[in-house]
Write a protein that holds these residues in place. Structure first.
Motif, mmCIF file in Angstrom:
data_model
loop_
_atom_site.group_PDB
_atom_site.id
_atom_site.type_symbol
_atom_site.label_atom_id
_atom_site.label_comp_id
_atom_site.label_asym_id
_atom_site.label_seq_id
_atom_site.Cartn_x
_atom_site.Cartn_y
_atom_site.Cartn_z
ATOM 1 N N MET A 1 10.861 -11.535 16.802
ATOM 2 C CA MET A 1 9.561 -10.982 16.417
ATOM 3 C C MET A 1 9.583 -10.552 14.949
ATOM 4 N N THR A 2 8.481 -10.781 14.256
ATOM 5 C CA THR A 2 8.358 -10.425 12.842
ATOM 6 C C THR A 2 8.455 -8.911 12.660
ATOM 7 N N TYR A 3 9.171 -8.487 11.633
ATOM 8 C CA TYR A 3 9.229 -7.058 11.312
ATOM 9 C C TYR A 3 7.831 -6.559 10.947
ATOM 10 N N PRO A 4 7.588 -5.254 11.056
ATOM 11 C CA PRO A 4 6.284 -4.703 10.663
ATOM 12 C C PRO A 4 5.914 -5.083 9.232
ATOM 13 N N ILE A 5 4.607 -5.179 9.001
ATOM 14 C CA ILE A 5 4.074 -5.555 7.695
ATOM 15 C C ILE A 5 3.300 -4.387 7.111
ATOM 16 N N VAL A 6 3.583 -4.035 5.870
ATOM 17 C CA VAL A 6 2.782 -3.025 5.181
ATOM 18 C C VAL A 6 2.035 -3.698 4.041
ATOM 19 N N LEU A 7 0.736 -3.445 3.975
ATOM 20 C CA LEU A 7 -0.115 -3.974 2.913
ATOM 21 C C LEU A 7 -0.190 -2.917 1.821
ATOM 22 N N ALA A 8 0.370 -3.222 0.656
ATOM 23 C CA ALA A 8 0.466 -2.249 -0.439
ATOM 24 C C ALA A 8 -0.616 -2.517 -1.478
ATOM 25 N N HIS A 9 -1.484 -1.541 -1.680
ATOM 26 C CA HIS A 9 -2.653 -1.722 -2.543
ATOM 27 C C HIS A 9 -2.327 -1.567 -4.029
ATOM 28 N N GLY A 10 -3.297 -1.950 -4.864
ATOM 29 C CA GLY A 10 -3.148 -1.928 -6.311
ATOM 30 C C GLY A 10 -3.426 -0.585 -6.949
ATOM 31 N N VAL A 11 -3.577 -0.598 -8.269
ATOM 32 C CA VAL A 11 -3.578 0.636 -9.053
ATOM 33 C C VAL A 11 -4.774 1.534 -8.771
ATOM 34 N N CYS A 12 -5.980 0.980 -8.754
ATOM 35 C CA CYS A 12 -7.204 1.785 -8.594
ATOM 36 C C CYS A 12 -7.981 1.276 -7.391
ATOM 37 N N ARG A 13 -7.524 1.585 -6.202
ATOM 38 C CA ARG A 13 -8.196 1.066 -5.017
ATOM 39 C C ARG A 13 -9.629 1.589 -4.983
ATOM 40 N N PHE A 14 -10.568 0.671 -4.875
ATOM 41 C CA PHE A 14 -11.987 0.991 -5.012
ATOM 42 C C PHE A 14 -12.586 1.597 -3.752
ATOM 43 N N ASP A 15 -11.827 1.628 -2.651
ATOM 44 C CA ASP A 15 -12.352 2.214 -1.416
ATOM 45 C C ASP A 15 -11.940 3.674 -1.250
ATOM 46 N N VAL A 16 -11.424 4.255 -2.326
ATOM 47 C CA VAL A 16 -10.857 5.606 -2.221
ATOM 48 C C VAL A 16 -11.887 6.640 -1.780
ATOM 49 N N LEU A 17 -13.137 6.500 -2.207
ATOM 50 C CA LEU A 17 -14.158 7.501 -1.877
ATOM 51 C C LEU A 17 -14.525 7.463 -0.395
ATOM 52 N N TRP A 18 -14.866 6.282 0.116
ATOM 53 C CA TRP A 18 -15.271 6.243 1.519
ATOM 54 C C TRP A 18 -14.090 6.333 2.473
ATOM 55 N N ASN A 19 -12.866 6.106 1.965
ATOM 56 C CA ASN A 19 -11.690 6.293 2.818
ATOM 57 C C ASN A 19 -11.557 7.748 3.243
#
Length: 277
Positions: A1-19
């Motif tokens: 089975m594939t090891y867990p995957i983490v999606l690592a975001h960039g410098v200025c993630r634009f969804d920061v406000l609604w997150n």
């Protein structure tokens, strides 16, 4: 089975406000996940049977802060999942965060021993001429933001000379070469023609094109390669936002609808996941 995957975001993630309000980082509802920086990608991967997670690191902060945050993210995920190792898929500066994390922790925590792979997507491994231009013309920008409580020193880490110094550090080169025995390193890049580039990135596109050629509006194909042999795929007709599944009206220039882009990028990430250890 594939090891867990983490999606690592960039410098200025634009969804920061609604997150802050919708907690899009944590939602398993595809409708909410479609509002995430990685548009619907985590829930798509989970639906295919992968254990997938989002990173959460300091917005626009310096790479040392962000890489420390990323390490804490990984250790939490490894602890919660009881997995031996983890796969990282990183977009933009997220790839630099991961590289600095691996190198900086090599002597103590040795997090590199818990990482199975690092896939970077349009990471400016050689920096970005647009970051050079921005800090040359607006050198006080980081200080201005600092006065209102925002740390944007990560922009300095995207300068070409800063990245060059890191890449050419003999210790970094030796360490990363050694890691190739246990970590799968691979890179992908995006490129787009001028008319297809998101309108707000057209100025940056011209600056990068003049200096480094084909690019996605923020990162050139050359910079995204990292080292010879790592580049596995170049996404045609794909700008920096498109790489995350986000459509913009300029994409009409290449004849691609929102749903077509969304499906194409989901297929792209699923293909990456299918080849991870």
């Amino acid at each position: 089975m594939t090891y867990p995957i983490v999606l690592a975001h960039g410098v200025c993630r634009f969804d920061v406000l609604w997150n802050q309000f919708l907690r899009v980082d944590d939602s398993d509802d595809p409708r909410v996940d479609n509002l995430h920086y990685f548009k619907g990608i985590r829930t798509m991967l989970k639906a295919k049977g992968y254990a997938a997670y989002h990173s959460r690191v300091a917005w626009a902060a310096d790479v040392n802060t962000r890489s420390s945050d990323l390490k804490r993210n990984l250790l939490r995920i490894l602890n919660d999942s009881k997995a031996e190792k983890i796969n990282i898929i990183a977009h933009s500066m997220g790839g630099l965060d991961a590289r600095h994390m691996l190198f900086d922790d090599r002597g103590q925590g040795k997090i590199h021993e818990r990482v199975a792979s690092l896939t970077t997507i349009s990471t400016p491994h050689e920096g970005s001429p647009f970051a050079d231009w921005g800090l040359e013309h607006f050198p006080q920008l980081p200080n201005m933001f600092e006065r209102i409580g925002l740390d944007v020193n990560g922009l300095k880490n995207l300068q070409t000379e800063t990245c060059k110094q890191f890449n050419n550090n003999p210790e970094v080169k030796a360490f990363e070469a050694e890691c190739e025995a246990t970590i799968k390193f691979q890179t992908c890049a995006g490129k787009q023609g001028f008319w297809g580039i998101f309108s707000l990135l057209k100025g940056a596109f011209r600056i990068i094109e003049k200096n480094e050629g084909e690019n996605d509006g923020l990162v050139s194909v050359r910079s995204a390669e990292w080292r010879p042999g790592y580049l596995k795929k170049v996404l045609d007709d794909t700008d920096h936002l498109n790489e995350l599944g986000w459509w913009d009206p300029d994409q009409i220039a290449v004849g691609e609808s929102p749903s077509e882009l969304y499906n194409r990028m989901h297929d792209f990430y699923a293909a990456i996941a299918s080849q991870l250890p």
